[in-house]
Design a protein around this motif. Structure first.
Motif, PDB file in Angstrom:
ATOM      1  N   LYS A   1      -7.673  -3.634  -7.555  1.00  0.00           N
ATOM      2  CA  LYS A   1      -6.769  -4.362  -6.650  1.00  0.00           C
ATOM      3  C   LYS A   1      -6.110  -3.391  -5.661  1.00  0.00           C
ATOM      4  O   LYS A   1      -5.479  -2.422  -6.043  1.00  0.00           O
ATOM      5  CB  LYS A   1      -5.698  -5.056  -7.498  1.00  0.00           C
ATOM      6  N   PHE A   2      -6.261  -3.692  -4.373  1.00  0.00           N
ATOM      7  CA  PHE A   2      -5.537  -3.020  -3.302  1.00  0.00           C
ATOM      8  C   PHE A   2      -4.593  -4.027  -2.650  1.00  0.00           C
ATOM      9  O   PHE A   2      -4.786  -5.240  -2.778  1.00  0.00           O
ATOM     10  CB  PHE A   2      -6.508  -2.477  -2.250  1.00  0.00           C
ATOM     11  N   ALA A   3      -3.592  -3.531  -1.959  1.00  0.00           N
ATOM     12  CA  ALA A   3      -2.652  -4.429  -1.279  1.00  0.00           C
ATOM     13  C   ALA A   3      -2.280  -3.859   0.077  1.00  0.00           C
ATOM     14  O   ALA A   3      -1.946  -2.673   0.196  1.00  0.00           O
ATOM     15  CB  ALA A   3      -1.403  -4.653  -2.118  1.00  0.00           C
ATOM     16  N   LEU A   4      -2.341  -4.715   1.075  1.00  0.00           N
ATOM     17  CA  LEU A   4      -1.959  -4.355   2.441  1.00  0.00           C
ATOM     18  C   LEU A   4      -0.778  -5.209   2.866  1.00  0.00           C
ATOM     19  O   LEU A   4      -0.589  -6.323   2.389  1.00  0.00           O
ATOM     20  CB  LEU A   4      -3.130  -4.578   3.392  1.00  0.00           C
ATOM     21  N   GLY A   5       0.029  -4.671   3.771  1.00  0.00           N
ATOM     22  CA  GLY A   5       1.071  -5.486   4.386  1.00  0.00           C
ATOM     23  C   GLY A   5       2.434  -5.367   3.765  1.00  0.00           C
ATOM     24  O   GLY A   5       2.868  -4.317   3.295  1.00  0.00           O
ATOM     25  N   GLU A   6       3.108  -6.501   3.687  1.00  0.00           N
ATOM     26  CA  GLU A   6       4.543  -6.561   3.457  1.00  0.00           C
ATOM     27  C   GLU A   6       4.987  -6.061   2.080  1.00  0.00           C
ATOM     28  O   GLU A   6       6.030  -5.404   1.970  1.00  0.00           O
ATOM     29  CB  GLU A   6       4.994  -8.012   3.649  1.00  0.00           C
ATOM     30  N   ASN A   7       4.221  -6.333   1.037  1.00  0.00           N
ATOM     31  CA  ASN A   7       4.701  -5.988  -0.305  1.00  0.00           C
ATOM     32  C   ASN A   7       4.878  -4.488  -0.520  1.00  0.00           C
ATOM     33  O   ASN A   7       5.963  -4.043  -0.915  1.00  0.00           O
ATOM     34  CB  ASN A   7       3.775  -6.592  -1.363  1.00  0.00           C
TER      35      ASN A   7
ATOM     36  N   PHE B   1     -10.858  -5.655  -4.395  1.00  0.00           N
ATOM     37  CA  PHE B   1     -10.086  -6.854  -4.088  1.00  0.00           C
ATOM     38  C   PHE B   1      -8.877  -6.455  -3.240  1.00  0.00           C
ATOM     39  O   PHE B   1      -8.047  -5.649  -3.680  1.00  0.00           O
ATOM     40  CB  PHE B   1      -9.616  -7.533  -5.370  1.00  0.00           C
ATOM     41  N   PHE B   2      -8.779  -7.015  -2.042  1.00  0.00           N
ATOM     42  CA  PHE B   2      -7.701  -6.672  -1.118  1.00  0.00           C
ATOM     43  C   PHE B   2      -6.718  -7.833  -0.984  1.00  0.00           C
ATOM     44  O   PHE B   2      -7.093  -8.915  -0.516  1.00  0.00           O
ATOM     45  CB  PHE B   2      -8.266  -6.341   0.270  1.00  0.00           C
TER      46      PHE B   2
END
Length: 387
Positions: A148-154, A223-224
């Motif tokens: 799991k990757f995460a982009l943006g606000e979080n 997973f983005f």
């Protein structure tokens, strides 16, 4: 065991519906499927006259068991927010199978879910696909799906509050690139050592690089977590740079760039759908999202993002997508076989086919399995009746 006299909605690639048929189950596996009456009816068989059988539902993105129901911090093991890049974290190590939400999932016909680390970090860790029945998560595990990757606000919000990097979208992407580049180099150095142990030394063990090797080698998916269209495009850019097998989670503004997602052949896990626009990057939330993506040829599934939307409302989420323009059959596929395909577990579950797990649910023929007032009269996971 046989289930016979049933209308069987296989959800297979052909979308076959057997109007009056039977399913043979043995050892937790579907052993046979046929039309008409079976030759021999065993003592433990089920007469499903007047009923329809569907494969169990699959929620392709949740935090089921890793954020426990009603327990607050003690039961929240979703985000290791002490380091913005943690691919070595494994959701399987944080899941409590005794969380009551598993029972609520089973009762509504949800037989499998992907449970994921959260989105506080640029990289949160491994996602696992599990069955919703069991006492030990190791026994429930279908497979590790990816990272799991995460982009943006979080990540921006979490680390801005700590006055640490990353506090910009640029820094989030840079951290992901750095980690993937290190893993690629680590893989190269390992291969060099294995091919010629006299000429080359093995690289120093690095648990983060080790955790990313399945992505670099395309054995698992990346997973983005993305909501905004520009963040989705950043995920696509990174995936292309490192030849990753990518999946977009949420894609709240996916409808704005459905043509791009279709062109790049990247699947999307849509959701949560029945929620408010709770933060700025979700201001583009539209009920039509899943329909627009699907109509443009993007493979979609639908998720609850439990506990954002409680997992038992996965069918309602799919029905909401129908209200937004998604075809009813496409909505069913989005929470069965398409979800399984996106997670890479379609060899095990997601449709009623010989050799797959007997993950099944039974309804009256006149019932819509996505309707909020409907519940299955029987739920079976791995051939065991559990709801």
């Amino acid at each position: 065991m046989l289930i016979y006299n049933a209308e069987i909605h296989t959800m297979d690639s052909a979308g076959a519906v057997i109007k009056n048929g039977w399913i043979e189950i043995g050892g937790g596996i579907i052993k046979g499927i046929g039309e008409g009456a079976p030759e021999h009816i065993l003592g433990d068989s089920i007469d499903a006259s007047g009923k329809s059988i569907y494969p169990g539902f699959i929620d392709a993105h949740t935090h089921l068991g890793i954020i426990e129901n009603g327990i607050d911090f003690e039961g929240d093991d979703c985000n290791e927010a002490t380091d913005p890049f943690t691919p070595q974290m494994r959701a399987i190590d944080g899941i409590n199978p005794f969380d009551r939400s598993f029972e609520e999932a089973r009762k509504r016909g949800i037989t499998a879910v992907a449970s994921s680390p959260g989105s506080a970090n640029a990289c949160g860790g491994e996602i696992c696909a599990i069955k919703t029945n069991g006492k030990c998560v190791d026994d429930m595990l279908i497979k590790i799906c990816g990272v799991k990757f995460a982009l943006g606000e979080n990540p921006k919000n979490v680390y801005n509050g700590k006055d640490e990097t990353p506090i910009t979208r640029m820094a989030i992407a840079a951290l992901i690139r750095e980690g993937l580049y290190k893993a690629r180099r680590y893989n190269h150095d390992t291969d060099s050592y294995l091919s010629d142990g006299e000429e080359y030394d093995p690289p120093e063990y690095d648990i983060k690089c080790e955790s990313l090797l399945p992505l670099i080698e395309r054995r698992q998916k990346a997973f983005f977590h993305c909501h905004r269209a520009d963040d989705i495009c950043t995920a696509i850019r990174i995936a292309k740079e490192f030849s990753l097998d990518a999946v977009i989670i949420h894609a709240t503004e996916g409808w704005k760039i459905a043509d791009i997602l279709a062109r790049e052949d990247i699947p999307v896990i849509c959701g949560p759908i029945i929620c408010d626009r709770c933060k700025p990057e979700m201001k583009g939330l539209e009920l039509k999202n899943a329909a627009v993506l699907n109509n443009n040829g993007v493979k979609i599934s639908i998720c609850t993002d439990h506990p954002v939307v409680p997992v038992q409302y996965l069918p309602l989420s799919a029905q909401a997508a129908v209200k937004g323009g998604l075809g009813a059959e496409d909505a069913l596929r989005a929470v069965t076989i398409s979800a399984a395909e996106i997670l890479g577990i379609d060899d095990v579950t997601g449709s009623i086919e010989i050799g797959k797990s007997a993950d099944l649910q039974l309804y009256e023929k006149n019932e819509n399995p996505l309707d909020i007032m409907t519940e299955p009269s029987l739920v079976m996971i791995d051939g065991a009746i559990c709801g």
